[in-house]
Design a protein around this motif. Sequence first.
Motif, short mmCIF file in Angstrom:
data_model
loop_
_atom_site.label_atom_id
_atom_site.label_comp_id
_atom_site.label_asym_id
_atom_site.label_seq_id
_atom_site.Cartn_x
_atom_site.Cartn_y
_atom_site.Cartn_z
N SER B 262 28.86 35.31 15.45
CA SER B 262 28.54 34.85 16.81
C SER B 262 28.12 35.96 17.76
N LYS B 270 18.20 37.00 16.46
CA LYS B 270 18.63 35.91 15.59
C LYS B 270 18.04 34.63 16.17
N ARG B 272 19.20 31.55 16.08
CA ARG B 272 20.22 30.81 16.77
C ARG B 272 21.55 31.45 16.41
N LEU B 273 22.42 31.58 17.37
CA LEU B 273 23.71 32.20 17.09
C LEU B 273 24.60 31.19 16.39
N TYR B 274 25.39 31.69 15.42
CA TYR B 274 26.42 30.85 14.85
C TYR B 274 27.49 30.70 15.92
N SER B 275 28.05 29.52 16.08
CA SER B 275 29.15 29.45 17.04
C SER B 275 30.32 28.69 16.44
#
Lengths: 327, 339
Positions: B262, B270, B272-275
């Motif tokens: 994240s 990136k 999309r960020l992992y959340s």
Amino acid sequence: MTEPLLKVKGLKKYFPIHRGMLGKVSGQVKAVDDVSFYVNKGETLGIVGESGCGKSTTGRMLMRLLEPTEGSIEFDGKLLSDLSKEEMRKARREIQMVFQDPYASLNPRHSIGKILEEPLIVHGIGDARERKKKVIEFLEIVGLSSYHAKRYPHQFSGGQRQRIGIARALMTNPKLIIADEPVSALDVSIQAQVLNLMQDLQKELKLTYIFIAHDLGVVRHISDRVGVMYLGKMVELADSESLYSNPLHPYSKALLSAVPVPDPNFTREQILIKGDIPSPSNPPTGCTFHTRCPFKMEICTKVVPVLTEVEKGHSVACHLYNEQGQQ
Amino acid sequence: MSDRKELLQVRGLQTTFFTDDGEIPAVDNVDFSVREGEILGIVGESGCGKSVSALSIMGLVPSPPGKITGGQIIFDGKDLTKLSQKEMRKVRGNDVAMIFQEPMTSLNPLFTIGNQLMEAVLIHHKDWSKKQARNRAVEMMQLVGLPRAEELIKEYPHQLSGGMRQRVMIAMALVCDPKVLIADEPTTALDVTIQAQILQLMKELNKRLNTAVIMITHDLGVVAETCERVIVMYGGQVVEEGPVQLIFNDPQHPYTKGLIQSVPDMRFKKQRLYSIPGSVPKPGSIRTGCRFAARCEFVLDQCSVTNPDLYQTSPVHNTRCFLYEEKEVSLIDRAVVES
């Protein structure tokens, strides 16, 4: 190319320093000193810098929460800097702000429903029923539920409060959102959620963002273009790709090399700049960075460098990159 | 690295806060050790118990409402949890010292820098003269890279910048050559360029003086940049422990994995960020099962019922997750075969 939504020219904010019993003005703090930039429709402009660089003051002046000392702000064809107070209040329907501290920016005595409804009442949008409907719609858009409308700010976590702050900014269907450090008070795992939300909303609602932050990783992630500020001046402005892969200004270089990277295998040459940021009430002459700059030349102490485009879409204010300096 | 002597051992530490809302176990059965001369990182989000663990070592848990209710903290053969206030005062500063996040609130605004540094010297060296103390103070200020020490000694905290104040705090902490320095978010309140200076200084001092450092932070970048070994905490417990290389390149606990993914990385964009879904739990709000179960994407039935042990997945790597239970078993098997 699309037409810029916001054009800022020669923006300045000087705060007077009062001394003595009579409050005589003895000096000025040049919080923002001659800053110009534009923001295109649908893009995100990031503004980075360390504390005291004037990034928040710039953000506040764009909404005229602070009156600029000088300079023009043109938004969607209108000159905001010429509007009367009343006209400006109306214009704020299209420019909204998201603040850093979701604890301090929500009234603890109002329910979330009331907090979200208020901008609609202020701008005279819809009747009571339509407003209620819209509150629930936007709660859902930011990932909360309709039953949250009856609750109060203290019943939410930091991340949820920031979602409420974002929902409030969206209520009037603005075109431009100015976000001042919107994720810096949040934990890492929550920060990622809010950044993703902001990106989704931007796509869905075709928003334009000005994203003010000190975290260079976060700014790179969200921004199309990035401006670097130092002591009230924009020292570099470029596409985010180009700035991060090839910073030109010595300050940008030092700033980027100072950020701790979450990878133990990553090695680089760190450019440690010595000393602290000088006081903005008594900034150095010429280029304000010359007191800490490793590439200082004679001209730097005398002449203020101007922000000039040196590559396509990449501007820098440094004597190293103009002909006068190279001679 | 692993053959270094263990200086400080925390075993089964339990620190509870007795509040109107009931007992809150802020630190819940925490084990770790600090080795001679190493930099150990403790990383986690707000309320994970990282600061309370540090305060417990220093004997500085605000009491009431807080109290160490179980476990041992062994330093130099002594159990610090059993010491009296007076004995603890000797340990603090001499053996273990601490610096805090906000250097302004840790310095007294009414006394000069020199005065405060000399006080620290004289408390621990009662037989020293004022002159000796003053010389030591100047020497310490030079050690931490403060310019014009002779003048600075007469100045007050408000005359110093944030970075300089943090240097004064470090000088004060190191005045009696402690074996362990605990740094609780030492650079969080500082700007990036100043943060880089302070981290650099702490690394240099760690090498030069061989002082072990416990670096408490929420910033994975700071961990990667400074630490040799890392402890990841969540919900008052240690969820993963290992060398910094393994924690970043082969994270095992789903929380560690999520946390690393994240963080936006400055080097590349990136998509999309992992959340991690859900929110950070309030201390003490989860008492049974794995503390991370509600937010975990690999959750098993048993996770919400039983809290997993800290499984040893390699000689240097421990993980509190059922997904790694078998790995520990196979490690033990291998050890048996090899012997």
